[in-house]
Design an enzyme around this catalytic site. Structure first.
Site, PDB file in Angstrom:
ATOM      1  N   VAL A 475      29.883  -4.081 -64.901  1.00 57.55           N
ATOM      2  CA  VAL A 475      29.935  -5.156 -63.902  1.00 57.55           C
ATOM      3  C   VAL A 475      29.040  -6.316 -64.319  1.00 57.55           C
ATOM      4  O   VAL A 475      29.419  -7.490 -64.212  1.00 57.55           O
ATOM      5  CB  VAL A 475      29.544  -4.627 -62.511  1.00 57.55           C
ATOM      6  CG1 VAL A 475      29.483  -5.769 -61.499  1.00 57.55           C
ATOM      7  CG2 VAL A 475      30.532  -3.564 -62.057  1.00 57.55           C
ATOM      8  N   ALA A 504      17.846  -8.021 -67.313  1.00 60.76           N
ATOM      9  CA  ALA A 504      17.171  -6.741 -67.527  1.00 60.76           C
ATOM     10  C   ALA A 504      18.211  -5.637 -67.613  1.00 60.76           C
ATOM     11  O   ALA A 504      19.225  -5.661 -66.910  1.00 60.76           O
ATOM     12  CB  ALA A 504      16.188  -6.446 -66.385  1.00 60.76           C
ATOM     13  N   LYS A 578      23.980  -0.028 -53.802  1.00 58.72           N
ATOM     14  CA  LYS A 578      24.106   0.399 -52.400  1.00 58.72           C
ATOM     15  C   LYS A 578      22.866   1.115 -51.872  1.00 58.72           C
ATOM     16  O   LYS A 578      22.815   1.469 -50.691  1.00 58.72           O
ATOM     17  CB  LYS A 578      25.322   1.319 -52.240  1.00 58.72           C
ATOM     18  CG  LYS A 578      26.654   0.623 -52.371  1.00 58.72           C
ATOM     19  CD  LYS A 578      27.813   1.540 -52.080  1.00 58.72           C
ATOM     20  CE  LYS A 578      28.133   2.433 -53.263  1.00 58.72           C
ATOM     21  NZ  LYS A 578      28.737   1.695 -54.382  1.00 58.72           N
ATOM     22  N   VAL A 608      30.695  -2.595 -50.220  1.00 63.94           N
ATOM     23  CA  VAL A 608      31.906  -2.029 -49.621  1.00 63.94           C
ATOM     24  C   VAL A 608      33.104  -2.842 -50.093  1.00 63.94           C
ATOM     25  O   VAL A 608      33.184  -4.045 -49.849  1.00 63.94           O
ATOM     26  CB  VAL A 608      31.842  -2.063 -48.078  1.00 63.94           C
ATOM     27  CG1 VAL A 608      33.109  -1.451 -47.487  1.00 63.94           C
ATOM     28  CG2 VAL A 608      30.600  -1.359 -47.558  1.00 63.94           C
ATOM     29  N   GLU A 666      31.982   6.351 -60.738  1.00 62.40           N
ATOM     30  CA  GLU A 666      30.575   6.288 -61.121  1.00 62.40           C
ATOM     31  C   GLU A 666      30.408   7.090 -62.419  1.00 62.40           C
ATOM     32  O   GLU A 666      31.274   7.887 -62.791  1.00 62.40           O
ATOM     33  CB  GLU A 666      29.703   6.883 -60.011  1.00 62.40           C
ATOM     34  CG  GLU A 666      29.782   6.159 -58.685  1.00 62.40           C
ATOM     35  CD  GLU A 666      29.076   4.815 -58.689  1.00 62.40           C
ATOM     36  OE1 GLU A 666      28.234   4.591 -59.594  1.00 62.40           O
ATOM     37  OE2 GLU A 666      29.375   3.985 -57.819  1.00 62.40           O
ATOM     38  N   ASP A 677      29.845   8.582 -51.801  1.00 60.74           N
ATOM     39  CA  ASP A 677      29.900   7.131 -51.925  1.00 60.74           C
ATOM     40  C   ASP A 677      30.640   6.505 -50.740  1.00 60.74           C
ATOM     41  O   ASP A 677      30.225   5.473 -50.210  1.00 60.74           O
ATOM     42  CB  ASP A 677      30.581   6.757 -53.238  1.00 60.74           C
ATOM     43  CG  ASP A 677      30.428   5.289 -53.559  1.00 60.74           C
ATOM     44  OD1 ASP A 677      29.289   4.801 -53.587  1.00 60.74           O
ATOM     45  OD2 ASP A 677      31.461   4.622 -53.773  1.00 60.74           O
ATOM     46  N   LYS A 681      29.361   3.878 -47.642  1.00 62.59           N
ATOM     47  CA  LYS A 681      30.038   2.636 -47.298  1.00 62.59           C
ATOM     48  C   LYS A 681      30.342   2.543 -45.802  1.00 62.59           C
ATOM     49  O   LYS A 681      30.138   1.490 -45.189  1.00 62.59           O
ATOM     50  CB  LYS A 681      31.326   2.504 -48.118  1.00 62.59           C
ATOM     51  CG  LYS A 681      31.076   2.324 -49.606  1.00 62.59           C
ATOM     52  CD  LYS A 681      32.369   2.330 -50.409  1.00 62.59           C
ATOM     53  CE  LYS A 681      32.103   2.155 -51.899  1.00 62.59           C
ATOM     54  NZ  LYS A 681      33.330   2.197 -52.709  1.00 62.59           N
TER      55      LYS A 681
END
Length: 812
Positions: A475, A504, A578, A608, A666, A677, A681
């Site tokens: 991402v 980082a 999250k 979400v 993940e 997960d 959410k």
């Protein structure tokens, strides 16, 4: 007649003096000209140092004087042809011998009086003006050297003498007749009634030039320095600072009072009274337009003319109930400060008369505090007044502009811009003329504050946003690609200069105040130091950049721990992570509260639905007065992908592995398949809807056999394969009813639950494709037909776009 004054940097070297001669001769071809010169740059300070060393019986004044002599001899040799050097070199040596004799006397007495100091420092201007005159002579230019001590009469207050204009003006008018095209005079120096040398104090050479211009009714006064006029802000602090073409005398004095070093306000009084225009020009860029200071410049669309600062200052606060309704406290305070010759930079007083606050230069703060404590010792002793409160390490930042009084909302924009960037204002002052709004802030915030205000009032076309990205995996990489691709568009369409100043990963970090080259960010990060989150956060806050956004694209609880420190310094936080929003409710609520308290943003839209506008839409519903009654949602792109692709023809484990390989899961797929997960959410959505739920409040009906949760990831895949019959049975049972399997999160009446469901045709969750997510909001307005948000809910590209959108929200 015109008067040109050249500062210390303009005559600092022989080469610089040649420029001065060129400019002086060019001016003289237009009209008779008086040239006033300062001492060579730094000489006055060296003369003062020599005198003080001599008074302290420190014989190092002798080599210091030899350095001064050598410097002037070198200037003479560089300025004059060999044939014309002898007389001038002899004159320099004679003056330097006088200087040495004077310092020897100071050394013998062990005392440096104000009268002697005036005589000592006068040599700087006398020497420099003689050199300039010699340079004109070497060029064959007709000129006359004037001794300012014979023309400017003052009282005998050595060091800061007051000019006797009644005697001075006729003497200048008699000496400057225009019979020669050029006159050269030393600045700074004058004479007392008994003929002893005096000096005109700070900005004395400017004052000399203004005295000559006022006495002669000059057509113009030009101040030649090393900057191209007055600037909208200090160019050393604000790169986008630009020259001010025209400015009023009042505005120029206000800016100069608060730190603009181009002019010293008292020195321009003679030309201001006479309405003589004053030009500020650059010796080293003479073709630059410079700044014209005049009585009434044309109205400018930029109602703020400039921003300046002065520091360090200290704030002294006198308060107590004994002040209320009792006259004379202010008079006594200012009288005590005046007795100690402490200049007051800024004053504020509460309307209740309960307190009065003054700002003074920090070097004067001890004397000011002692004077005030002594003056009010009796009242403090009786408890009528509190002991004087003092705060150091502060500075004044001032907005200046005569037109501000005609434009409402200037103060609001000022306070808003500073507040959004975490700049705390300790005191405020605004004159009744509304030419100046002054704020006292921490000295360490000056650079940020001036840049923020310059951007607000002078750079309305472009706003700089500084971004730090933690996490450069799938991402994070996509986000950086999008930022790089969109930078030109953002500048053109949104007027945003969006720079990535920090990166980082789990091993290293890099911070660059000027911004990273996104075409080569990997090399910059690889060359950075080892990651220490505390060190990274401290360095980022020490940079104190305006409009800073910290982007967390990790899944790290450690990174989430720095949010509080960032938010309390008004650094916006955009979290793809999250952890923070699904942690204990108290922590979630604290982060939200800190963002509100410190006027910044805590945004986590991608928590979400990746790039889907789910949290934003929910917020819009609530802010517009709607109320959520229940929610149904498919919130795992991974699980939706798995159940859309599993039909019994391939093993369930193979479909899960495909989802992982395509980047939907993940790193540990169990986080997706166990529903943990999804539970996070729906917890976040419930909280955003106003319900203080904790993670244990979310019921999770897992469809995985217990054995699948034991061991590591390879063992997990082995167990999936071993339990293929279990997954086939779930699929067959749903298919037999014409239904599809969906892992559904739901919230109703304060209860949240997640689990596998068979969804019938016609349901909004039935037709989801691929990695789609969907949320159904049933509200007071959407009762029978829910508000549906549906689309791709997984994948690096769409998640990065959601983070990008949050960055833009934070930027605005």
């Amino acid at each position: 007649m015109q008067v040109l004054k050249f500062g210390g940097s303009s005559v600092a070297t022989a080469d610089n003096m040649q420029r001065v001669l060129d400019l002086a001769q060019a001016a003289a071809r237009q009209a008779p000209t008086v040239v006033v010169v300062s001492a060579l740059g730094g000489v006055t300070d060296q003369l003062i140092a020599a005198g003080r060393r001599a008074a302290a019986h420190d014989d190092t004044y002798r080599p210091l004087l030899r350095e001064l002599e050598q410097r002037h001899l070198e200037a003479a040799r560089g300025l004059l042809p060999i044939a014309g050097q002898s007389a001038v070199l002899s004159q320099v040596k004679t003056s330097c011998n006088e200087l040495e004799n004077l310092c020897d006397g100071i050394f013998a007495l062990g005392e440096l009086s104000a009268r002697t100091l005036d005589r000592l420092v006068s040599y700087g201007e006398l020497l420099s003006s003689r050199l300039v005159a010699a340079g004109l002579a070497a060029r064959g230019a007709a000129h006359q050297w004037l001794d300012s001590r014979q023309l400017i009469r003052t009282d005998a207050r050595y060091g800061h003498s007051a000019v006797d204009f009644a005697h001075t003006n006729p003497l200048i008018q008699a000496a400057v007749t225009g019979e020669v095209p050029l006159y050269v005079a030393p600045g700074f120096v004058a004479a007392a009634p008994d003929g002893s040398t005096t000096t005109l104090g700070r900005g004395g050479s400017d004052y000399t030039a203004a005295i000559f211009a006022g006495a002669l009714g000059a057509s113009t006064l030009e101040i030649w320095t090393d900057v191209s006029g007055m600037m909208t802000a200090d160019p050393r602090l604000v790169r986008a600072a630009r020259p001010i073409p025209r400015i009023s005398y009042q505005e120029a004095m206000e800016l100069s009072h608060f730190g603009a070093k181009v002019l010293y306000p008292p020195t321009i009084q003679p030309v201001m009274r006479a309405g003589i225009p004053l030009w500020i020009k650059n010796t080293f860029a003479p073709t630059d337009a410079g700044t014209l200071v005049e009585v009434a410049p044309p109205v400018n669309q930029e109602f703020v003319r400039g921003i300046s600062s002065i520091g360090p200052i200290s704030l002294l606060r006198l308060e107590g109930s004994g002040m209320v309704g009792v006259p004379g406290f202010s008079r006594r305070l200012f009288a005590a400060l005046a007795q100690e010759q402490v200049n007051v930079v800024l004053i504020t007083q509460s309307s209740s008369e309960h307190s009065i606050c003054v700002a003074v230069s920090t070097p004067d703060a001890n004397r000011a505090q002692q004077a005030a404590d002594q003056e009010f010792a009796a009242e403090i002793g009786r408890g009528l007044l509190d002991p004087l409160d003092r705060e150091d390490a502060l500075a004044v930042v001032a907005l200046v502009g005569e037109q501000m009084k005609n434009h409402p909302g200037i103060s609001g924009r000022l306070f808003g811009a500073l507040g959004q960037n975490g700049v705390n204002i300790r005191a405020i002052a605004q004159g009744s003329s509304e030419k100046n709004i002054s704020t006292v802030i921490r000295q360490q915030d000056v650079r940020k504050a001036i840049n923020v205000l310059h951007e607000t009032f002078f750079e309305a076309t472009t706003r700089q946003v500084n971004v730090v990205v933690a996490g450069v995996g799938n991402v994070g990489r996509k986000l950086l690609e999008q930022l790089q691709r969109q930078q030109p568009w953002l500048r053109e369409k949104l007027r945003l200069n969006l720079r990535v100043v920090g990166l980082a990963n789990s091993r290293q970090f890099v911070l660059q105040e000027d911004g990273l080259d996104l075409a080569d960010w990997e090399a910059a990060l690889a060359a950075g130091p080892a990651l220490d989150l505390t060190h990274l956060t401290d360095e980022l806050l020490a940079l104190n950049l305006r409009n800073t956004v910290f982007v967390d694209v990790t899944a790290s609880a450690d990174v989430a721990q720095v949010y509080e420190q960032l938010l309390t310094r008004s650094v916006a936080v955009v979290a793809c992570n999250k952890v923070a929003a699904s942690a204990e409710y108290a922590q979630y609520a604290r982060f939200k509260s800190l963002a509100q308290e410190f006027n910044t943003q805590f945004l986590f839209e991608t928590n979400v639905g990746a790039g889907l506008p789910i949290i934003g839409t929910l917020g819009d519903l609530l802010r517009s007065g709607d109320e959520v009654q229940r929610m149904q949602a498919v919130l795992s792109g991974t699980l939706n992908f798995v159940f859309n692709n599993y039909d019994g023809t391939r093993p369930f484990a193979e479909v899960v592995r495909q989802a992982q390989q395509e980047g939907y899961t993940e790193p540990d797929p169990r986080l997706d398949l166990t529903g943990v997960d999804v539970a996070r959410k729906i917890l976040i959505l419930a909280r955003e809807a106003g319900h203080p739920l904790e993670m244990p409040d979310v019921q999770n009906a897992s469809f995985l056999p217990a054995a699948c949760l034991e061991g590591d990831v390879p063992a997990f895949y082995e167990q999936l394969a071993a339990h293929e019959s279990h997954f086939r049975r779930l699929y067959d049972e749903a298919a037999a009813q014409g239904c599809k399997l969906r892992f559904v999160a739901s919230f109703e009446e304060g209860w949240a639950r997640v689990g596998l469901q068979s969804v019938a045709p016609g349901h909004d969750l039935y037709s989801l494709q691929g990695k789609d997510n969907a949320v159904l909001f049933f509200t007071n307005r959407y009762v029978e037909q829910p508000l549906v948000i549906k689309g791709a809910g997984a994948g690096a590209e769409v998640t990065a776009s959601g983070v990008f959108a949050d960055v833009l929200r934070a930027a605005h």
